[in-house]
Enzyme design. Structure first.
Site, PDB file in Angstrom:
ATOM      1  N   THR A  52      41.940  42.632  39.474  1.00  0.00           N
ATOM      2  CA  THR A  52      42.598  41.906  38.300  1.00  0.00           C
ATOM      3  C   THR A  52      44.128  42.525  38.002  1.00  0.00           C
ATOM      4  O   THR A  52      44.933  41.830  37.726  1.00  0.00           O
ATOM      5  CB  THR A  52      41.954  41.765  37.212  1.00  0.00           C
ATOM      6  OG1 THR A  52      41.766  43.109  36.579  1.00  0.00           O
ATOM      7  CG2 THR A  52      40.631  41.418  37.223  1.00  0.00           C
ATOM      8  N   LEU A 104      46.284  39.701  34.791  1.00  0.00           N
ATOM      9  CA  LEU A 104      45.696  38.339  34.390  1.00  0.00           C
ATOM     10  C   LEU A 104      44.239  38.623  34.553  1.00  0.00           C
ATOM     11  O   LEU A 104      43.627  38.332  35.758  1.00  0.00           O
ATOM     12  CB  LEU A 104      46.284  37.225  35.028  1.00  0.00           C
ATOM     13  CG  LEU A 104      45.827  35.821  34.512  1.00  0.00           C
ATOM     14  CD1 LEU A 104      46.282  35.708  33.191  1.00  0.00           C
ATOM     15  CD2 LEU A 104      46.223  34.655  35.170  1.00  0.00           C
ATOM     16  N   HIS A 105      43.624  39.189  33.592  1.00  0.00           N
ATOM     17  CA  HIS A 105      42.018  39.867  33.887  1.00  0.00           C
ATOM     18  C   HIS A 105      40.963  38.526  34.012  1.00  0.00           C
ATOM     19  O   HIS A 105      40.478  38.151  34.960  1.00  0.00           O
ATOM     20  CB  HIS A 105      41.379  40.658  32.896  1.00  0.00           C
ATOM     21  CG  HIS A 105      42.361  41.964  32.748  1.00  0.00           C
ATOM     22  ND1 HIS A 105      42.537  43.143  33.780  1.00  0.00           N
ATOM     23  CD2 HIS A 105      43.126  42.477  31.935  1.00  0.00           C
ATOM     24  CE1 HIS A 105      43.196  44.134  33.368  1.00  0.00           C
ATOM     25  NE2 HIS A 105      43.804  43.774  32.216  1.00  0.00           N
ATOM     26  N   ASP A 106      40.666  37.973  32.842  1.00  0.00           N
ATOM     27  CA  ASP A 106      39.723  37.224  32.536  1.00  0.00           C
ATOM     28  C   ASP A 106      39.588  35.687  33.292  1.00  0.00           C
ATOM     29  O   ASP A 106      38.625  35.342  33.536  1.00  0.00           O
ATOM     30  CB  ASP A 106      39.339  36.922  31.111  1.00  0.00           C
ATOM     31  CG  ASP A 106      38.890  38.267  30.556  1.00  0.00           C
ATOM     32  OD1 ASP A 106      39.037  38.107  29.274  1.00  0.00           O
ATOM     33  OD2 ASP A 106      38.522  39.086  31.238  1.00  0.00           O
TER      34      ASP A 106
END
Ligand code: RIB
Ligand code: CA
Length: 315
Positions: free
Chosen positions: A198, A244-246
């Site tokens: 991520t 932008l992890h999720d």
């Protein structure tokens, strides 16, 4: 193309919110049976309200997707919020409103158990973008669901990257390490999007501007949310924006070619106060242990943002 049956468990949360919008914009591909919310970035009442807000902003068929409220605290440890990263509301500077549609009746953990017992074994994917409390509690409440889960696709952990909440732990796993240990130790097939992947997917002013130019309420909301994170995390030295992890787990379901995955073992530290929530990701085969985890090592960041723009343009 067959739609993918899934439940999305989250703690919105700015990046969870973008993941929700991506999912709501992809109901032609994702058979989104329900959203389950958990305490994490902010408290449970806020994460549930925020998920309902994003559902209303997405509009259309998204409003048929039920939102359930789940666990209000981790299984064992004391709660640790992340409102310093997500704002007091959990949605940055977004104008907060009371959504028209209510929370669905019943607890999220019961919804997860009932869905997995009802649907054909091996068909339902669980996507988790927050602490794994709800999924772990569902496994403890009804162990029969474990072999029925197709896969758990989650954002969490770190190997090559350092931790983002302590020197050695990523927030989702650190926030409920015992839940992560239950899920990762259950033997269920796992696809893990840790910080190694991520952190390769970064917002930039140009990428945010492209989303804003789409013009819809949802796209503008996504741009506002990413701008809030960027303001917090813009690193002048490196010129890198907020990760932008999720959205990564959702992007993988829609376009797996955007990521490289490596089989591994994954164990979670629950005994050491210093390294609580550390994920020990081992690529070397261990005698007698199946390599049931796939760890994301590479992400095509431009491809992820192109996918996000293509999909948000549909809302
Ligand atoms: O470490 C990143 C994770 O922690 C994301 O899920 C973000 O929403 C925060 O919860
Ligand atoms: Ca999250």
């Amino acid at each position: 193309m067959t739609r993918i049956p899934l439940i999305l468990d989250c703690d919105p949360g700015v990046d969870d919110a973008v993941a929700l919008l991506l999912a709501f914009a992809s109901l032609d591909r994702l058979d989104l049976r329900g959203i389950t919310t958990v305490a994490g970035n902010v408290g449970l009442a806020q994460t549930a309200r925020n998920a309902r807000m994003l559902r209303q902003l997405a509009g259309g068929t998204a409003e048929r997707v039920p939102v359930f409220q789940g666990c209000a605290r981790p299984m064992v440890r004391e709660p640790i919020a992340a409102d310093h990263f997500h704002g007091e509301s959990g949605l940055g500077n977004l104008a907060i409103f009371e959504p028209a549609l209510p929370v669905a009746p019943g607890h999220a953990v019961h919804f997860i158990v009932e869905t997995l017992l009802r649907e054909p074994a091996g068909t339902v994917t669980l996507v988790v973008t927050g602490p794994m409390t709800n999924v772990a509690m569902a496994m403890r409440l009804e162990p029969a669901i474990v072999p029925r889960i197709r896969q758990v696709v989650f954002m969490g952990g770190a190997r090559a990257e350092a931790g983002n909440v302590t020197a050695s732990a990523e927030y989702n796993v650190h926030a409920d390490p015992h839940a992560a240990a239950v899920v990762c130790g259950s033997g269920v097939p796992l696809v893990a999007f840790g910080l190694d992947a991520t952190h390769q997917v970064r917002s930039t002013p140009a990428r945010i501007a492209k989303l804003r130019a789409l013009g819809s309420v949802a796209a503008r909301a996504a741009a506002d949310l990413l701008e809030f994170s960027a303001a917090l995390e813009w690193n002048v030295a490196t010129g890198r924006g907020a990760p932008l992890h999720d959205p990564c787990p959702v992007a993988w379901l829609l376009a797996p070619e955007l990521f490289e995955l490596v089989p591994c073992h994954l164990d979670v530290e629950i005994a050491s106060p210093l390294t609580l929530g550390h994920t020990a990701v081992e690529f070397r085969p261990q005698p007698g242990r199946a390599l049931h985890v796939r760890w994301a090592t590479r992400a095509d960041d431009a491809g992820v943002f192109d996918l996000l723009a293509q999909r948000l343009a549909r809302l």
